[in-house]
Design a protein around this motif. Structure first.
Motif, PDB file in Angstrom:
ATOM      1  N   HIS A  32       0.818  -1.221   0.000  1.00 41.94           N
ATOM      2  CA  HIS A  32       0.000   0.000   0.000  1.00 41.94           C
ATOM      3  C   HIS A  32       0.851   1.270   0.000  1.00 41.94           C
ATOM      4  N   PHE A  54      -5.499  -7.403   5.276  1.00 46.27           N
ATOM      5  CA  PHE A  54      -5.118  -5.999   5.192  1.00 46.27           C
ATOM      6  C   PHE A  54      -5.155  -5.381   6.580  1.00 46.27           C
ATOM      7  N   SER A  58      -3.194   0.359   5.898  1.00 48.95           N
ATOM      8  CA  SER A  58      -3.365   0.282   4.443  1.00 48.95           C
ATOM      9  C   SER A  58      -4.692   0.905   4.021  1.00 48.95           C
ATOM     10  N   LEU A 124      -1.646  -6.757   2.347  1.00 54.14           N
ATOM     11  CA  LEU A 124      -1.787  -5.299   2.366  1.00 54.14           C
ATOM     12  C   LEU A 124      -1.679  -4.813   3.817  1.00 54.14           C
ATOM     13  N   ASN A 125      -0.486  -4.960   4.373  1.00 51.95           N
ATOM     14  CA  ASN A 125      -0.238  -4.512   5.738  1.00 51.95           C
ATOM     15  C   ASN A 125       1.247  -4.205   5.897  1.00 51.95           C
TER      16      ASN A 125
END
Length: 160
Positions: A32, A54, A58, A124-125
Motif C-alpha cells: 500500500h 489488510f 493500508s 496489504l499490511n
C-alpha cells in the motif's frame, strides 16, 4: 528516487511500459505504500487489490489518496469473519468490495498512461518478514492479472 519516510522505492524511478522486475526485501516497503508515490509519477488511476489480509494503515492510505479514481478490493473470507471492524472501515473507503477464497496478493494500477502491477507474497499490511514477488508495467503480465482479477471479482460475493 530518494527514500521517502524511510522507504526504498527506487524501482519506481524509471518506470516505462513493458518492464518486469523481481524483488526480495524485508521491511523496505509495503504494497500500500507504493500507491501514493506511484500516483505522484503517473497521475490519477484506478486501483484493484486482491489480498488475503489488510491492515488499518493500508485502508487509511487508500482513504486519504484522492487520486484513486476507482478502488476495487477482493479479500479472503477470513477477513470478513475475523476482522469485522476492518471490513466496516473498508466499506467506508469503497463500496466495491468482494469476498472469495483467496490467498493471492495482487495490486493493479491503471490509467491512460501506465499499467502497473505487483504480485508477491505480501498482504496489504506492514511487513515484518522477507517478502518477494515481481512488479511489472503493461504487457502480457498486466493483461493476465487484470483479466484474472476481473473474472474472480465478478464471481465473488459482494460485501454489503
Amino acid at each position: 528516487m530518494p527514500k521517502k519516510h524511510g522507504l526504498s522505492l527506487d524501482f519506481l524511478r524509471d518506470l516505462s511500459p513493458g518492464q518486469i522486475e523481481p524483488f526480495v526485501h524485508k521491511q523496505d516497503w509495503s504494497v500500500h505504500q507504493v500507491i501514493t508515490p506511484l500516483l505522484d509519477l503517473i497521475g490519477p488511476a484506478e486501483v484493484r487489490i486482491m489480498t488475503f489480509n489488510f491492515s488499518e494503515d493500508s485502508l487509511r492510505t487508500l482513504l486519504m489518496e484522492e487520486r484513486i479514481t476507482e478502488l476495487k478490493l477482493l479479500v479472503d473470507f477470513t477477513v470478513n469473519r475475523n476482522k469485522l471492524d476492518l471490513m466496516l472501515f473498508a466499506s467506508e473507503v469503497t463500496s466495491n468490495i468482494r469476498i472469495d477464497s483467496t490467498h493471492a496478493k495482487v495490486l493493479l494500477v491503471h490509467n491512460s498512461t501506465m499499467d502497473f502491477g505487483i504480485v508477491g507474497s505480501a498482504n496489504l499490511n506492514l511487513e515484518v518478514r522477507y517478502e518477494s514477488g515481481f512488479w511489472f508495467t503493461q504487457g502480457r503480465f498486466y493483461d493476465y492479472f487484470s483479466d484474472s482479477f476481473d473474472r474472480i471479482y465478478e464471481n465473488a460475493l459482494p460485501y454489503e
